[in-house]
Design a protein around this motif. Sequence first.
Motif, mmCIF file in Angstrom:
data_model
loop_
_atom_site.group_PDB
_atom_site.id
_atom_site.type_symbol
_atom_site.label_atom_id
_atom_site.label_comp_id
_atom_site.label_asym_id
_atom_site.label_seq_id
_atom_site.Cartn_x
_atom_site.Cartn_y
_atom_site.Cartn_z
ATOM 1 N N GLY A 282 0.766 -1.230 0.000
ATOM 2 C CA GLY A 282 0.000 0.000 0.000
ATOM 3 C C GLY A 282 0.798 1.281 0.000
ATOM 4 N N THR A 283 2.056 1.221 -0.469
ATOM 5 C CA THR A 283 2.814 2.450 -0.683
ATOM 6 C C THR A 283 2.905 2.712 -2.179
ATOM 7 O OG1 THR A 283 4.923 1.256 -0.681
ATOM 8 C CG2 THR A 283 4.152 2.151 1.428
ATOM 9 N N ILE A 284 3.355 3.917 -2.517
ATOM 10 C CA ILE A 284 3.460 4.325 -3.909
ATOM 11 C C ILE A 284 4.923 4.468 -4.298
ATOM 12 C CG2 ILE A 284 2.893 6.123 -5.585
ATOM 13 C CD1 ILE A 284 0.422 4.753 -4.652
ATOM 14 N N LEU A 285 5.262 3.964 -5.477
ATOM 15 C CA LEU A 285 6.599 4.152 -6.044
ATOM 16 C C LEU A 285 6.495 5.140 -7.199
ATOM 17 C CD1 LEU A 285 7.805 0.428 -6.191
ATOM 18 C CD2 LEU A 285 7.999 2.066 -4.298
ATOM 19 N N SER A 286 7.440 6.063 -7.272
ATOM 20 C CA SER A 286 7.456 7.059 -8.336
ATOM 21 C C SER A 286 8.871 7.165 -8.877
ATOM 22 C CB SER A 286 6.982 8.416 -7.793
ATOM 23 O OG SER A 286 6.915 9.379 -8.821
ATOM 24 N N GLY A 287 8.998 7.265 -10.205
ATOM 25 C CA GLY A 287 10.310 7.242 -10.842
ATOM 26 C C GLY A 287 10.810 8.634 -11.199
ATOM 27 N N GLU A 288 12.012 8.982 -10.723
ATOM 28 C CA GLU A 288 12.652 10.233 -11.120
ATOM 29 C C GLU A 288 13.285 10.018 -12.493
ATOM 30 O OE1 GLU A 288 13.899 12.472 -7.087
ATOM 31 O OE2 GLU A 288 15.229 10.851 -7.654
ATOM 32 N N GLU A 289 12.771 10.726 -13.500
ATOM 33 C CA GLU A 289 13.190 10.465 -14.877
ATOM 34 C C GLU A 289 14.135 11.554 -15.393
ATOM 35 O OE1 GLU A 289 11.204 9.269 -19.195
ATOM 36 O OE2 GLU A 289 10.107 10.487 -17.779
ATOM 37 N N ASN A 290 13.611 12.606 -16.011
ATOM 38 C CA ASN A 290 14.463 13.580 -16.704
ATOM 39 C C ASN A 290 15.023 14.641 -15.760
ATOM 40 O OD1 ASN A 290 14.213 12.611 -19.505
ATOM 41 N ND2 ASN A 290 12.048 13.075 -19.202
ATOM 42 N N PHE A 291 15.722 14.195 -14.725
ATOM 43 C CA PHE A 291 16.290 15.100 -13.736
ATOM 44 C C PHE A 291 17.437 15.926 -14.296
ATOM 45 C CE2 PHE A 291 18.656 11.178 -13.552
ATOM 46 C CZ PHE A 291 19.981 11.604 -13.455
ATOM 47 N N ASN A 292 18.098 15.432 -15.332
ATOM 48 C CA ASN A 292 19.297 16.105 -15.845
ATOM 49 C C ASN A 292 19.012 17.523 -16.311
ATOM 50 O OD1 ASN A 292 17.861 14.505 -17.971
ATOM 51 N ND2 ASN A 292 19.269 15.591 -19.320
ATOM 52 N N GLY A 293 17.782 17.775 -16.807
ATOM 53 C CA GLY A 293 17.449 19.083 -17.337
ATOM 54 C C GLY A 293 17.322 20.171 -16.294
ATOM 55 N N TYR A 294 17.466 19.828 -15.010
ATOM 56 C CA TYR A 294 17.348 20.815 -13.943
ATOM 57 C C TYR A 294 18.710 21.306 -13.447
ATOM 58 C CZ TYR A 294 12.442 19.517 -13.794
ATOM 59 O OH TYR A 294 11.132 19.298 -14.142
ATOM 60 N N PHE A 295 19.787 20.732 -13.975
ATOM 61 C CA PHE A 295 21.116 21.030 -13.452
ATOM 62 C C PHE A 295 22.039 21.604 -14.521
ATOM 63 C CE2 PHE A 295 19.452 17.763 -10.629
ATOM 64 C CZ PHE A 295 19.788 18.269 -9.384
ATOM 65 N N VAL A 296 22.887 22.546 -14.095
ATOM 66 C CA VAL A 296 24.041 22.977 -14.876
ATOM 67 C C VAL A 296 25.239 22.231 -14.298
ATOM 68 C CG1 VAL A 296 25.525 24.899 -15.522
ATOM 69 C CG2 VAL A 296 23.065 25.247 -15.305
ATOM 70 N N SER A 297 26.013 21.601 -15.136
ATOM 71 C CA SER A 297 27.135 20.802 -14.643
ATOM 72 C C SER A 297 28.399 21.143 -15.421
ATOM 73 C CB SER A 297 26.834 19.307 -14.788
ATOM 74 O OG SER A 297 27.083 18.894 -16.118
ATOM 75 N N PRO A 298 29.568 20.726 -14.915
ATOM 76 C CA PRO A 298 30.800 20.923 -15.694
ATOM 77 C C PRO A 298 30.755 20.182 -17.027
ATOM 78 C CG PRO A 298 31.303 20.380 -13.412
ATOM 79 C CD PRO A 298 29.840 20.157 -13.591
ATOM 80 N N SER A 299 29.997 19.090 -17.075
ATOM 81 C CA SER A 299 29.802 18.240 -18.267
ATOM 82 C C SER A 299 31.100 17.755 -18.871
ATOM 83 C CB SER A 299 28.966 18.967 -19.335
ATOM 84 O OG SER A 299 29.697 20.012 -19.940
ATOM 85 N N THR A 300 32.107 17.582 -18.032
ATOM 86 C CA THR A 300 33.397 17.100 -18.530
ATOM 87 C C THR A 300 33.645 15.639 -18.200
ATOM 88 O OG1 THR A 300 34.421 17.910 -16.496
ATOM 89 C CG2 THR A 300 34.450 19.387 -18.407
ATOM 90 N N SER A 301 32.937 15.099 -17.235
ATOM 91 C CA SER A 301 33.186 13.729 -16.811
ATOM 92 C C SER A 301 32.366 12.742 -17.626
ATOM 93 C CB SER A 301 32.844 13.559 -15.327
ATOM 94 O OG SER A 301 31.446 13.656 -15.130
ATOM 95 N N ALA A 302 32.841 11.498 -17.664
ATOM 96 C CA ALA A 302 32.094 10.444 -18.346
ATOM 97 C C ALA A 302 30.749 10.221 -17.685
ATOM 98 C CB ALA A 302 32.909 9.152 -18.343
ATOM 99 N N GLU A 303 30.713 10.389 -16.353
ATOM 100 C CA GLU A 303 29.466 10.188 -15.627
ATOM 101 C C GLU A 303 28.431 11.239 -16.025
ATOM 102 O OE1 GLU A 303 32.778 8.322 -13.464
ATOM 103 O OE2 GLU A 303 32.456 10.340 -14.240
#
Length: 693
Positions: A282-303
């Motif tokens: 009786g609990t609810i599961l919810s999936g965090e999907e397009n979270f990347n669009g909320y962040f500014v990152s260095p974008s230099t790492s493979a991760e």
Amino acid sequence: MSETTARKFTLLPMLGHTKGKRSAVTCALKCDNACAGDVCNTSSNSYFRDIASATMSRRAALGFGAAGALAVVLGSAITSAEPAVAGGPGLAPAAKEGFATSKLKFTPIAPVDAAVDAVTVPEGFTWQPVIRWGDPIFNDAPEFDLNNQTAAAQEKQFGYNNDYTDILEVPGSKGRRAVLFANHEYTNENIMFPATMPADQKRAVGQAAHGLSVVELERKNTAKPWTYVKGAELNRRFLNSTVYELTGPAAGSPLVQTAADPEGRFIKGTLGNCAGGTTPWGTILSGEENFNGYFVSPSTSAEDKRYGLTSKPTARGWELDDPRFDTRNADFKNEASRFGWIVEVDPFDPTSTPKKHSSLGRFKHEGANVIIAESGHVVAYSGDDERFDYLYKFVSKDKYIEGDRKHNMTLLSAGNLYVAKFTGNSPAAEITGTGAVPKDGAFDGIGEWLPLVVDGKSAVKDMTVEQVLVYTRLAADKVGPTKMDRCEDVQPSLHTGKVYVACTNNSNRGVGSNEAATEVNPRNENRDGHIVEIIETGDQTSTTFTWNLLMVCGDPKQGDVTYFSGFPVDQVSPISCPDNLAFDSVGNLWISTDGAPSGIKKADGLFKVTVEGPERGKVEQFLAVPRDGETCGPIIHDEERTVFVSVQHPGEDGTFDAQVSFFPDYVKAGTTPAPGQVRAPRPSVIQVFRADA
């Protein structure tokens, strides 16, 4: 042009490249223009398809032995805790009586033009909202005022763009009280607010419109529609200030620690929530999907690159107000790693702390859906909604104990994590990329669940358990799973134990250097998507399975090459871009869509699909949503002849001063409102029921 509008709408890279009714605005705001960017998965693992004689095929299935789960009343139409019966097709008793025995009888509707601003339902049915964006849910909440929204008001009102939805009966209420859960995936400030509203106020209200909602419902009896209860005891909003506890092996890891949370265990907010699931406890599961669009990152790492994080300013500009959304800041370099999880919420305890479960891995979760295996272990299936990404399965360490809710709420905190590898049984030359069926008459084969974490240890070379769970995409790349066409919702049937995977589309398959068609993804430039059916070899904890395609979607009347498990293609409702999945009380599959067949401009809808018996593969359209809208979160209460859907992003292509949808506040459903009556569309949960109810 305002600052917010300039940030969001001067650059729409998908403009002119979307097909059918899909809006370039949706691409920008919902998934950060994922299809316009580089493919995140550049790994070299490929699909082994050229085996003329498979060791095992779907015709040699050894049975699944799946167990039914104790379903929450109304949350699922299945109420039996008895396991599905192995042998033969393995049908549970209700399904043995026939998949056409549902009380929800209807005449399928014809496809509806995408420009129609109306909810279209079958003859004899009607609809009305349950709750709309901005409806006040607390006693001290102000009434919705489109021209004067504030963050303080929105925090006490129903959020925007609801996606996953479920309704769970309050125990002992005899069907007259329930709680509704909905998540709120993203916002479109361009149609929500007047241009004169300050940009920082738009950002603040937009943040408050994200998150999750729990709202109590009531009705006079089971034959009447639901209404929501303002100020009810269980009503709750989950905001960006709400604290979530991170569970599992990644909790406390240096990989998720920030200056604001040096322990790495408590995370503020949840982002990009898409589909979800309801657990047997009786609990609810919810999936965090397009979270990347909320962040500014260095974008230099493979991760960062593997997760689609970039250094460009975000569409909403939250980084201008809150440094945690700019991970170039050393204090918050790990903030993006605190999103991309499965969230678990207890809708019956408004004081409870919601959880993010690291044991299920971090990626763009469409959602997670649970079934209890014969062994008693909890099994959760989840898709990574990205082109050429993967399908995952989690198996709990401990076992489900009926009636022990406190214990069962710990089951997703520890267990084994796997990723799927599919092998087809047809020669490569027969997989032409057109969607044409191979000579054996079916798309089918065998599969294997490749281990990522087993018995608390990493199964991936040179990666720790914490690294596998925080950087699950990179870990999966190392073990060689099958690249899929955007696995969205993944639903196990509690009648048969079979698992259904909605592969929405992948227009990049076979383009340039990208992997070409495979038997499990049989169409190049796959714009219409398909449904995979999985049969576990043993019970749900098995590491091997057989598979087949239930359907290859499209519109045969438009010349599309389609496949509906052998059902005559001229007798199906055209369907494209399957997204969310649900089952009714006798095991029929219901599919909500996010796209129109082969680019024709038709509205999204909800479709019933027969999955067993002589009419297997028969598709019937039940409803269509209004202009620019997407059908989400289907709930099928066929025993009450009622269906619920969330209508997301209606009127997406409008502006505040030139709206193109007035859903749902029409003068009368399906008609144009009087001048000045409403000014904006309001994403809503609606119920469809017999007009004579």
